[in-house]
Design an enzyme around this catalytic site. Sequence first.
Site, PDB file in Angstrom:
ATOM      1  N   MET A   1      46.835  64.608  50.974  1.00 34.01           N
ATOM      2  CA  MET A   1      46.350  64.224  49.645  1.00 34.01           C
ATOM      3  C   MET A   1      44.834  64.019  49.689  1.00 34.01           C
ATOM      4  O   MET A   1      44.279  63.211  48.952  1.00 34.01           O
ATOM      5  CB  MET A   1      47.065  62.967  49.155  1.00 34.01           C
ATOM      6  CG  MET A   1      48.565  63.209  48.956  1.00 34.01           C
ATOM      7  SD  MET A   1      49.316  62.108  47.757  1.00 34.01           S
ATOM      8  CE  MET A   1      49.019  60.527  48.522  1.00 34.01           C
TER       9      MET A   1
ATOM     10  N   ALA B   1      40.993  62.936  50.921  1.00 28.98           N
ATOM     11  CA  ALA B   1      40.358  61.774  51.581  1.00 28.98           C
ATOM     12  C   ALA B   1      40.565  61.902  53.095  1.00 28.98           C
ATOM     13  O   ALA B   1      41.074  60.993  53.757  1.00 28.98           O
ATOM     14  CB  ALA B   1      40.896  60.451  51.033  1.00 28.98           C
TER      15      ALA B   1
ATOM     16  N   HIS C   1      44.465  63.149  59.695  1.00 27.74           N
ATOM     17  CA  HIS C   1      44.720  64.486  59.147  1.00 27.74           C
ATOM     18  C   HIS C   1      44.231  65.563  60.121  1.00 27.74           C
ATOM     19  O   HIS C   1      44.876  66.604  60.298  1.00 27.74           O
ATOM     20  CB  HIS C   1      43.975  64.659  57.817  1.00 27.74           C
ATOM     21  CG  HIS C   1      44.389  63.703  56.737  1.00 27.74           C
ATOM     22  ND1 HIS C   1      43.529  62.775  56.203  1.00 27.74           N
ATOM     23  CD2 HIS C   1      45.570  63.531  56.099  1.00 27.74           C
ATOM     24  CE1 HIS C   1      44.151  62.082  55.267  1.00 27.74           C
ATOM     25  NE2 HIS C   1      45.393  62.514  55.190  1.00 27.74           N
TER      26      HIS C   1
ATOM     27  N   GLU D   1      53.528  61.221  62.175  1.00 27.27           N
ATOM     28  CA  GLU D   1      54.521  60.166  62.450  1.00 27.27           C
ATOM     29  C   GLU D   1      54.127  58.862  61.777  1.00 27.27           C
ATOM     30  O   GLU D   1      54.944  57.954  61.653  1.00 27.27           O
ATOM     31  CB  GLU D   1      54.657  59.959  63.966  1.00 27.27           C
ATOM     32  CG  GLU D   1      55.337  61.127  64.665  1.00 27.27           C
ATOM     33  CD  GLU D   1      55.584  60.869  66.138  1.00 27.27           C
ATOM     34  OE1 GLU D   1      55.077  59.857  66.666  1.00 27.27           O
ATOM     35  OE2 GLU D   1      56.277  61.695  66.765  1.00 27.27           O
TER      36      GLU D   1
ATOM     37  N   GLN E   1      58.954  59.828  55.877  1.00 25.62           N
ATOM     38  CA  GLN E   1      58.628  61.097  55.206  1.00 25.62           C
ATOM     39  C   GLN E   1      58.914  62.284  56.128  1.00 25.62           C
ATOM     40  O   GLN E   1      59.506  63.284  55.711  1.00 25.62           O
ATOM     41  CB  GLN E   1      57.155  61.072  54.811  1.00 25.62           C
ATOM     42  CG  GLN E   1      56.598  62.396  54.328  1.00 25.62           C
ATOM     43  CD  GLN E   1      55.184  62.246  53.816  1.00 25.62           C
ATOM     44  OE1 GLN E   1      54.980  61.835  52.689  1.00 25.62           O
ATOM     45  NE2 GLN E   1      54.199  62.568  54.642  1.00 25.62           N
TER      46      GLN E   1
ATOM     47  N   SER F   1      44.138  56.850  54.452  1.00 22.37           N
ATOM     48  CA  SER F   1      43.167  56.970  53.351  1.00 22.37           C
ATOM     49  C   SER F   1      43.017  55.636  52.633  1.00 22.37           C
ATOM     50  O   SER F   1      41.968  55.337  52.083  1.00 22.37           O
ATOM     51  CB  SER F   1      43.626  58.030  52.356  1.00 22.37           C
ATOM     52  OG  SER F   1      43.813  59.261  53.020  1.00 22.37           O
TER      53      SER F   1
HETATM   54  P1  AMP Z   1      48.296  61.676  53.220  1.00 24.96           P
HETATM   55  O1  AMP Z   1      47.037  62.427  52.867  1.00 24.96           O
HETATM   56  O2  AMP Z   1      48.089  60.222  53.481  1.00 24.96           O
HETATM   57  O3  AMP Z   1      49.441  61.988  52.273  1.00 24.96           O
HETATM   58  O4  AMP Z   1      48.753  62.244  54.638  1.00 24.96           O
HETATM   59  C1  AMP Z   1      48.892  63.624  54.866  1.00 24.96           C
HETATM   60  C2  AMP Z   1      49.527  63.850  56.217  1.00 24.96           C
HETATM   61  O5  AMP Z   1      48.706  63.270  57.230  1.00 24.96           O
HETATM   62  C3  AMP Z   1      50.902  63.200  56.344  1.00 24.96           C
HETATM   63  O6  AMP Z   1      51.763  64.063  57.079  1.00 24.96           O
HETATM   64  C4  AMP Z   1      50.606  61.941  57.103  1.00 24.96           C
HETATM   65  O7  AMP Z   1      51.707  61.456  57.855  1.00 24.96           O
HETATM   66  C5  AMP Z   1      49.494  62.411  58.023  1.00 24.96           C
HETATM   67  N1  AMP Z   1      48.709  61.264  58.480  1.00 24.96           N
HETATM   68  C6  AMP Z   1      48.124  60.317  57.709  1.00 24.96           C
HETATM   69  N2  AMP Z   1      47.553  59.370  58.487  1.00 24.96           N
HETATM   70  C7  AMP Z   1      47.798  59.724  59.769  1.00 24.96           C
HETATM   71  C8  AMP Z   1      47.489  59.149  61.051  1.00 24.96           C
HETATM   72  N3  AMP Z   1      46.799  58.011  61.167  1.00 24.96           N
HETATM   73  N4  AMP Z   1      47.923  59.786  62.150  1.00 24.96           N
HETATM   74  C9  AMP Z   1      48.639  60.940  62.060  1.00 24.96           C
HETATM   75  N5  AMP Z   1      48.958  61.528  60.897  1.00 24.96           N
HETATM   76  C10 AMP Z   1      48.554  60.935  59.758  1.00 24.96           C
END
Ligand code: AMP
Length: 272
Positions: A30, A32, A37, A137, A142, A175
Amino acid sequence: MEIVRTVADLRKHIALWRKGEVRVGLVPTMGALHQGHMALVEAARAECDRIVASIFVNPKQFAPTEDLGSYPRREAADLDIPAVDEMYPPDFATLVRVSGLTGGLCGAHRSGHFDGVTTVVTKLLIQALPDVAYFGEKDYQQLTVVRRLARDLDLPVRIAGVPTVREPDGLALSSRNVYLSAEERRIAPNLARVLRSIAAVLAQDPNAVAQEIAHGSAALQQAGFAVEYLEIREAESLAVTSEVTASSRVFAAVRLGTTRLIDNMPIAPAAP
Ligand code: AMP
């Protein structure tokens, strides 16, 4: 890097790639973007020839009371976000729902959240038709739900999980961490610290689940968090565990002021 803003353009690019023998990886985000990521992108880079990263802030996975309006958008850094209508035309009427796995943990506290996630992930998987799609993870429920979705719908994609990337003090990158005040940022690493301590005790004493949940909840509250849930569950089924097994994990969601933080980690019981 090429930027596409429409499904038609995405498909055109991928169709051209597919004329060669390429492995395509998908990294849904998403925006940010942070190092968490980037860990997904690195995992994709190691296995795939071409990577599609999406930065769509999916309105369907936010409940009306949640932070869609204030969700961090760094359009200049992340590139312009695609129009919501490209993903959801005004008469969009389809919902993809995974039942069971979405009932507990975050699903119990974020009404409609996983329906929004599974609907957009299904769309992204069909749009990009990747060989592998990468999920963190950090959002373990999710990851589990998306794995089940792909299996149930026979989607020809491997769902890869990537370990959580943390700040040096243990806080999982997110984020939403930009919402934290200086004082909250100081408190935030206690979440991972408490989970690590629960995991360490349960690794030695698999029967101490109830006691560790009680101690852990008290420790989180004392640190300044409001606890939404703190639970031990099995990794694949997300079934509640009263006695730890090799695939048990500790899961938590807390609030620090108005910011919601989640984290989880494995519990590896000592070999007998
Ligand atoms: P989001 O933009 O927060 O929806 O996350 C997008 C993807 O990045 C999802 O698969 C999250 O699980 C992964 N993600 C977010 N934060 C982390 C993190 N600290 N470590 C590993 N993967 C992450």
